[in-house]
Design a protein around this motif. Sequence first.
Motif, mmCIF file in Angstrom:
data_model
loop_
_atom_site.group_PDB
_atom_site.id
_atom_site.type_symbol
_atom_site.label_atom_id
_atom_site.label_comp_id
_atom_site.label_asym_id
_atom_site.label_seq_id
_atom_site.Cartn_x
_atom_site.Cartn_y
_atom_site.Cartn_z
ATOM 1 N N GLU A 102 -1.138 5.212 -7.911
ATOM 2 C CA GLU A 102 -1.670 6.577 -7.954
ATOM 3 C C GLU A 102 -1.382 7.357 -6.647
ATOM 4 N N THR A 103 -1.625 6.689 -5.515
ATOM 5 C CA THR A 103 -1.438 7.356 -4.229
ATOM 6 C C THR A 103 0.040 7.670 -3.953
ATOM 7 N N THR A 104 0.909 6.714 -4.241
ATOM 8 C CA THR A 104 2.346 6.943 -3.982
ATOM 9 C C THR A 104 2.869 8.058 -4.888
ATOM 10 N N SER A 147 3.994 -0.394 3.824
ATOM 11 C CA SER A 147 5.467 -0.445 3.915
ATOM 12 C C SER A 147 6.095 -0.350 2.526
ATOM 13 N N PHE A 148 5.450 -0.993 1.573
ATOM 14 C CA PHE A 148 5.878 -0.922 0.167
ATOM 15 C C PHE A 148 5.944 0.558 -0.235
ATOM 16 N N ALA A 149 4.851 1.289 0.048
ATOM 17 C CA ALA A 149 4.755 2.685 -0.389
ATOM 18 C C ALA A 149 5.782 3.572 0.301
ATOM 19 N N MET A 150 5.983 3.370 1.606
ATOM 20 C CA MET A 150 6.943 4.210 2.326
ATOM 21 C C MET A 150 8.354 3.990 1.792
HETATM 22 C C1 HEM Z 1 1.320 6.616 -0.300
HETATM 23 C C2 HEM Z 1 0.718 5.573 -0.823
HETATM 24 C C3 HEM Z 1 -0.583 4.983 -0.346
HETATM 25 C C4 HEM Z 1 -1.582 5.534 0.403
HETATM 26 C C5 HEM Z 1 -1.648 6.943 0.956
HETATM 27 C C6 HEM Z 1 -2.594 4.512 0.570
HETATM 28 C C7 HEM Z 1 -3.746 4.686 1.311
HETATM 29 C C8 HEM Z 1 -4.644 3.666 1.596
HETATM 30 C C9 HEM Z 1 -5.729 3.756 2.543
HETATM 31 C C10 HEM Z 1 -6.093 4.994 3.352
HETATM 32 C C11 HEM Z 1 -6.360 2.566 2.563
HETATM 33 C C12 HEM Z 1 -7.514 2.161 3.474
HETATM 34 C C13 HEM Z 1 -8.854 2.487 2.900
HETATM 35 C C14 HEM Z 1 -9.988 2.136 3.853
HETATM 36 O O1 HEM Z 1 -9.787 1.688 4.974
HETATM 37 O O2 HEM Z 1 -11.128 2.341 3.423
HETATM 38 C C15 HEM Z 1 -5.698 1.703 1.596
HETATM 39 C C16 HEM Z 1 -6.075 0.426 1.303
HETATM 40 C C17 HEM Z 1 -5.457 -0.350 0.345
HETATM 41 N N1 HEM Z 1 -4.284 -0.065 -0.316
HETATM 42 FE FE1 HEM Z 1 -3.186 1.604 -0.107
HETATM 43 N N2 HEM Z 1 -2.186 3.380 -0.083
HETATM 44 C C18 HEM Z 1 -0.965 3.613 -0.648
HETATM 45 C C19 HEM Z 1 -0.192 2.730 -1.366
HETATM 46 C C20 HEM Z 1 -0.581 1.455 -1.703
HETATM 47 C C21 HEM Z 1 0.233 0.490 -2.433
HETATM 48 C C22 HEM Z 1 1.663 0.752 -2.896
HETATM 49 C C23 HEM Z 1 -0.537 -0.620 -2.619
HETATM 50 C C24 HEM Z 1 -0.203 -1.922 -3.315
HETATM 51 C C25 HEM Z 1 0.922 -2.160 -3.937
HETATM 52 C C26 HEM Z 1 -1.824 -0.370 -1.990
HETATM 53 C C27 HEM Z 1 -2.895 -1.253 -1.970
HETATM 54 C C28 HEM Z 1 -4.000 -1.103 -1.173
HETATM 55 C C29 HEM Z 1 -5.057 -2.109 -1.072
HETATM 56 C C30 HEM Z 1 -5.141 -3.419 -1.852
HETATM 57 C C31 HEM Z 1 -5.968 -1.642 -0.113
HETATM 58 C C32 HEM Z 1 -7.213 -2.364 0.379
HETATM 59 C C33 HEM Z 1 -6.793 -3.252 1.557
HETATM 60 C C34 HEM Z 1 -7.927 -4.003 2.231
HETATM 61 O O3 HEM Z 1 -9.009 -3.450 2.400
HETATM 62 O O4 HEM Z 1 -7.671 -5.141 2.624
HETATM 63 N N3 HEM Z 1 -1.795 0.884 -1.441
HETATM 64 N N4 HEM Z 1 -4.628 2.395 1.043
#
Ligand code: HEM
Length: 462
Positions: A272-274, A408-411
């Motif tokens: 969703e974010t990507t 890194s995956f997302a970038m």
């Molecule tokens: C542009 C794309 C993305 C953005 C902007 C984004 C943003 C974020 C942010 C801000 C957090 C931290 C939340 C916090 O500290 O409360 C987060 C955590 C996380 N994201 Fe992403 N994300 C992106 C893509 C992805 C992708 C591609 C994956 C997996 C394939 C992913 C999996 C996760 C997971 C599992 C966490 C929780 C990690 C933990 O707490 O150990 N995200 N993401």
Amino acid sequence: MSTTTIAANPKPRLPGPAIPAWTQWITNLLPWRVNLDSLGFMLKGARQFGNFYALWVGDTPIYVVSDPQLVREILVERAAEFHKADLVKHAVGSFAGNGLFTNEGDFWRRQRKLAQPAFHHGRIEAYGVTMVQQTQELIAAWQAGERRDIATEMTKLTLGIVNKTLFNVDVRAQADQIGELMTVLLIGANDRINSYNPIWNRFTQQNQRKEAAARQELFTMIDGIIADHRQHTEDTGDLLAMLLAARDEDGNPMSEQQLRDEIITLFIAGHETTANALAWAFYLVAQHPAVEARLMAELAPFDGKPLGVRDLAALPYSEQVIKEAMRLYPPAEGVTRQAIHDIELAGYPIAKGHTIAISTYVMHRDAKFYPDPDRFDPERFSAENEAKLPRYAYLPFGAGPRVCIGNSFAMMEARLILMTVLQQYQLLLAPGQMVRAEQVFTLRPKGGLKMTLQKREKLHGQ
Ligand code: HEM
């Protein structure tokens, strides 16, 4: 005397807008929560009260932070003193359960360690082939001159990619159905952020029923993916296979419930974010011909040939463009925490359990760090300029131990998709469209993003 005020009052109250509890839903909180102009509301608050203020709802504060030094303190240096905010756990818990995003403590650490190898550099390089292939397959179905909702197209694409790369399944045939389920679930999560408000709750009952049905449908789908995997005897090497093979110190496998929570978390967080980052990037590039021309100049040496991960080194401007798009429109608008015990932050007492909302959106639009902040200018992220930014003033992926595992995956994915699409199509904003950001858990273009697909002339030599 003002210099003695703090000493005389050991519990100073952080300034900020005070909202009588009973008026919260019709006054200030309405625009914030219900999203009439939640982003404008946050910006206004920071302009008036600074990078650290409190939104007082009756006697309960929500601390709003957009100061890089405080960000460092909360997310990095003193990370052990904070948990994810209950507000957010409550919002996504009904579908993401106790997955990586919401889990805490030793259990979270263990699960993160288990998932980490799937995101190692060498591993994600191999995902690049799927990323480019699925992008090419998507655009092969596009017709020159037609109009499409690029936000929806990007969501379908990133959903297909995360499922193929991490779980080795192809869900593209169900992408529309999943897209609808996701919207229902995210609206539900947004509603729950308001759920302390009983009046608002009554308005959302209909969606609560829809959400229960959507959740069930998603659970069935995920259980199907897990069951399919269990039948494979050969090691498929993907993340799901790794989670299935994992054993704890007593030799027990992960519980069915935990497995499902992890898969749903990655399923949702991983696309969703990507997709939003890409939709905003296409929106911005379409309005800045000079930026597009520079991207095309970077692509010229490839002469239309399919891109690979190794080509990204020769495409540095694509990284600047994606970063700048996420500065203006951070897909995760903010990061929330709560202190696990009473603490002090910048001289102010913060009680255990009170919510701290780090506003990435506000920080990214602060003229102190980003002069002329509303202007789209990828030059801010040239190597030279980026090095001058204060640490933690750029926060699309969070920071510290809970930093996004998929950053890194997302970038890599966003850059490969952006450039693969641009090789073949110029995307033009459909005329008369008012594009506005709305915060439905993530930051999306409200009502989608209609763009006209203009096929590029074949490059010389093709
Ligand atoms: C542009 C794309 C993305 C953005 C902007 C984004 C943003 C974020 C942010 C801000 C957090 C931290 C939340 C916090 O500290 O409360 C987060 C955590 C996380 N994201 Fe992403 N994300 C992106 C893509 C992805 C992708 C591609 C994956 C997996 C394939 C992913 C999996 C996760 C997971 C599992 C966490 C929780 C990690 C933990 O707490 O150990 N995200 N993401």
